[in-house]
Design an enzyme around this catalytic site. Structure first.
Site, PDB file in Angstrom:
ATOM      1  N   ASN A   9      39.716-115.925  59.561  1.00  0.00           N
ATOM      2  CA  ASN A   9      40.004-115.872  60.991  1.00  0.00           C
ATOM      3  C   ASN A   9      38.739-115.395  61.698  1.00  0.00           C
ATOM      4  O   ASN A   9      38.385-114.219  61.632  1.00  0.00           O
ATOM      5  CB  ASN A   9      41.167-114.910  61.258  1.00  0.00           C
ATOM      6  CG  ASN A   9      41.407-114.688  62.745  1.00  0.00           C
ATOM      7  OD1 ASN A   9      40.940-115.453  63.580  1.00  0.00           O
ATOM      8  ND2 ASN A   9      42.145-113.637  63.082  1.00  0.00           N
ATOM      9  N   TRP A  10      38.063-116.320  62.364  1.00  0.00           N
ATOM     10  CA  TRP A  10      36.795-115.982  63.019  1.00  0.00           C
ATOM     11  C   TRP A  10      36.983-115.153  64.282  1.00  0.00           C
ATOM     12  O   TRP A  10      36.016-114.624  64.825  1.00  0.00           O
ATOM     13  CB  TRP A  10      36.033-117.254  63.376  1.00  0.00           C
ATOM     14  CG  TRP A  10      35.509-118.018  62.199  1.00  0.00           C
ATOM     15  CD1 TRP A  10      35.713-117.746  60.868  1.00  0.00           C
ATOM     16  CD2 TRP A  10      34.684-119.184  62.242  1.00  0.00           C
ATOM     17  NE1 TRP A  10      35.080-118.672  60.083  1.00  0.00           N
ATOM     18  CE2 TRP A  10      34.431-119.571  60.901  1.00  0.00           C
ATOM     19  CE3 TRP A  10      34.138-119.945  63.268  1.00  0.00           C
ATOM     20  CZ2 TRP A  10      33.657-120.689  60.577  1.00  0.00           C
ATOM     21  CZ3 TRP A  10      33.370-121.062  62.955  1.00  0.00           C
ATOM     22  CH2 TRP A  10      33.133-121.418  61.622  1.00  0.00           C
ATOM     23  N   LYS A  11      38.216-115.072  64.780  1.00  0.00           N
ATOM     24  CA  LYS A  11      38.495-114.385  66.038  1.00  0.00           C
ATOM     25  C   LYS A  11      37.559-114.943  67.132  1.00  0.00           C
ATOM     26  O   LYS A  11      37.268-116.136  67.124  1.00  0.00           O
ATOM     27  CB  LYS A  11      38.381-112.877  65.861  1.00  0.00           C
ATOM     28  CG  LYS A  11      39.311-112.355  64.760  1.00  0.00           C
ATOM     29  CD  LYS A  11      39.441-110.877  64.749  1.00  0.00           C
ATOM     30  CE  LYS A  11      40.407-110.466  63.639  1.00  0.00           C
ATOM     31  NZ  LYS A  11      40.663-109.008  63.663  1.00  0.00           N
ATOM     32  N   HIS A  93      49.536-113.251  65.762  1.00  0.00           N
ATOM     33  CA  HIS A  93      48.558-112.268  65.294  1.00  0.00           C
ATOM     34  C   HIS A  93      48.732-110.978  66.094  1.00  0.00           C
ATOM     35  O   HIS A  93      49.068-111.005  67.275  1.00  0.00           O
ATOM     36  CB  HIS A  93      47.137-112.821  65.458  1.00  0.00           C
ATOM     37  CG  HIS A  93      46.095-111.983  64.791  1.00  0.00           C
ATOM     38  ND1 HIS A  93      45.592-110.834  65.363  1.00  0.00           N
ATOM     39  CD2 HIS A  93      45.473-112.111  63.590  1.00  0.00           C
ATOM     40  CE1 HIS A  93      44.697-110.295  64.544  1.00  0.00           C
ATOM     41  NE2 HIS A  93      44.610-111.053  63.466  1.00  0.00           N
ATOM     42  N   GLU A  95      46.794-109.020  67.469  1.00  0.00           N
ATOM     43  CA  GLU A  95      46.017-108.925  68.703  1.00  0.00           C
ATOM     44  C   GLU A  95      46.681-109.716  69.831  1.00  0.00           C
ATOM     45  O   GLU A  95      46.621-109.315  71.000  1.00  0.00           O
ATOM     46  CB  GLU A  95      44.586-109.408  68.452  1.00  0.00           C
ATOM     47  CG  GLU A  95      43.817-108.466  67.533  1.00  0.00           C
ATOM     48  CD  GLU A  95      42.620-109.100  66.855  1.00  0.00           C
ATOM     49  OE1 GLU A  95      41.973-108.399  66.069  1.00  0.00           O
ATOM     50  OE2 GLU A  95      42.343-110.305  67.104  1.00  0.00           O
ATOM     51  N   GLU A 164      50.068-108.337  58.002  1.00  0.00           N
ATOM     52  CA  GLU A 164      48.851-107.657  58.437  1.00  0.00           C
ATOM     53  C   GLU A 164      49.222-106.307  59.044  1.00  0.00           C
ATOM     54  O   GLU A 164      49.590-106.229  60.210  1.00  0.00           O
ATOM     55  CB  GLU A 164      48.084-108.502  59.446  1.00  0.00           C
ATOM     56  CG  GLU A 164      48.934-109.195  60.504  1.00  0.00           C
ATOM     57  CD  GLU A 164      48.133-109.660  61.701  1.00  0.00           C
ATOM     58  OE1 GLU A 164      46.940-109.939  61.540  1.00  0.00           O
ATOM     59  OE2 GLU A 164      48.707-109.709  62.805  1.00  0.00           O
ATOM     60  N   GLY A 170      40.459-104.355  60.994  1.00  0.00           N
ATOM     61  CA  GLY A 170      39.197-103.992  61.615  1.00  0.00           C
ATOM     62  C   GLY A 170      38.870-102.512  61.557  1.00  0.00           C
ATOM     63  O   GLY A 170      37.916-102.063  62.188  1.00  0.00           O
ATOM     64  N   SER A 208      41.643-105.872  56.541  1.00  0.00           N
ATOM     65  CA  SER A 208      40.391-105.424  55.915  1.00  0.00           C
ATOM     66  C   SER A 208      40.283-105.888  54.465  1.00  0.00           C
ATOM     67  O   SER A 208      39.965-105.102  53.565  1.00  0.00           O
ATOM     68  CB  SER A 208      40.260-103.902  56.011  1.00  0.00           C
ATOM     69  OG  SER A 208      40.137-103.488  57.359  1.00  0.00           O
ATOM     70  N   GLY A 229      39.493-111.327  58.212  1.00  0.00           N
ATOM     71  CA  GLY A 229      38.876-111.218  59.518  1.00  0.00           C
ATOM     72  C   GLY A 229      37.370-111.069  59.430  1.00  0.00           C
ATOM     73  O   GLY A 229      36.634-112.030  59.242  1.00  0.00           O
ATOM     74  N   GLY A 230      36.887-109.835  59.561  1.00  0.00           N
ATOM     75  CA  GLY A 230      35.453-109.583  59.614  1.00  0.00           C
ATOM     76  C   GLY A 230      34.669-110.159  58.454  1.00  0.00           C
ATOM     77  O   GLY A 230      33.572-110.707  58.636  1.00  0.00           O
TER      78      GLY A 230
END
Length: 246
Positions: A9-11, A93, A95, A164, A170, A208, A229-230
């Site tokens: 997931n590049w966000k 998600h 967010e 999640e 994050g 994470s 994610g990251g």
């Protein structure tokens, strides 16, 4: 045995140069023992489709509208995603739930809209730190998934689920393998009560996920891969996680 699925997931990250370098590295590292996909920002769907078209790496989006078309400025429909060849779309998600105040019902409607256009929704569920510390994890994730199951009926077996824990996204914190497996087993049992296809459905862990914890997480009986994610933005890390999947 369920084949693992690793989704990046590049966000809201990316550029033409960075995307090309990342995707080139990913393609060059194949084959993987897991299925692999990237969910990219809307403006980059075209280049992802072109770059990945002849490969076994799939692409998807990070959200879609619950509506087919209409006066919804800024929204993107599942039908539009289907035209770009999207295999997956993230819905619900944390967010989106927190920053855009998306309710369980809205998430369920988005999942239904995606399936109607042949795009597989990756339905995200998870609890906040406050909810976990209050002992409400089970109630929260079951409520979130229940809304989707109710909306989809017999089609519920066609989704991918991603657990999640919001407190681990994050933050560098990760649920222990035991904590993650416990929630995944709970979700599997909920799906088993709703659809005959539950044993073959994929439930991903997102929170994470890193190269140094991916193998341990993926070894759990009900964890079928990761929503990353990251670490999905750094080619070497994402490739290592993909390799951990098989």
């Amino acid at each position: 045995m369920r084949r693992k699925l690793v989704v990046g997931n590049w966000k809201m990250h990316g550029s033409h140069k960075a995307n090309a370098e990342l995707l080139e590295a990913l393609l060059g590292a194949r084959p993987f023992g897991a299925d692999v996909a990237v969910c990219v920002p809307f403006p980059f769907l075209s280049e992802a489709a072109v770059t990945l078209a002849s490969s076994d790496v799939r692409w998807g989006a990070q959200d879609c509208s619950a509506h087919e078309q209409g006066a919804y400025t800024g929204e993107v429909s599942a039908g539009m995603l289907a035209e770009f060849g999207c295999r997956y779309v993230l819905v619900g998600h944390s967010e989106r739930r927190a920053l855009h105040h998306e309710s369980d019902a809205v998430v369920a409607d988005k999942a239904k809209a995606a399936l109607a256009r042949g795009v597989t929704p990756i339905v995200c569920v998870g609890e906040t730190l406050e909810e976990r510390e209050a002992g409400r994890t089970d109630d929260v994730v079951k409520r979130q998934l229940s809304a989707v199951i109710h909306a989809l009926g017999h089609c519920a077996g066609e989704i991918v689920v991603a657990y999640e824990p919001v407190w681990a996204i994050g933050t560098g914190r990760t649920a222990s393998t035991e904590q993650a497996q416990a929630v995944h087993a709970l979700l599997r049992a909920q799906l088993q009560a709703a659809t005959a296809h539950a044993d073959g459905m994929k439930i991903l862990y997102g929170g994470s996920v890193k190269p140094d914890n991916a193998a341990a997480l993926f070894s759990q009986p009900d964890i079928d891969g990761g929503l990353v994610g990251g670490a999905a933005l750094k080619a070497s890390d994402f490739i290592a996680i993909c390799r951990a999947g098989g």
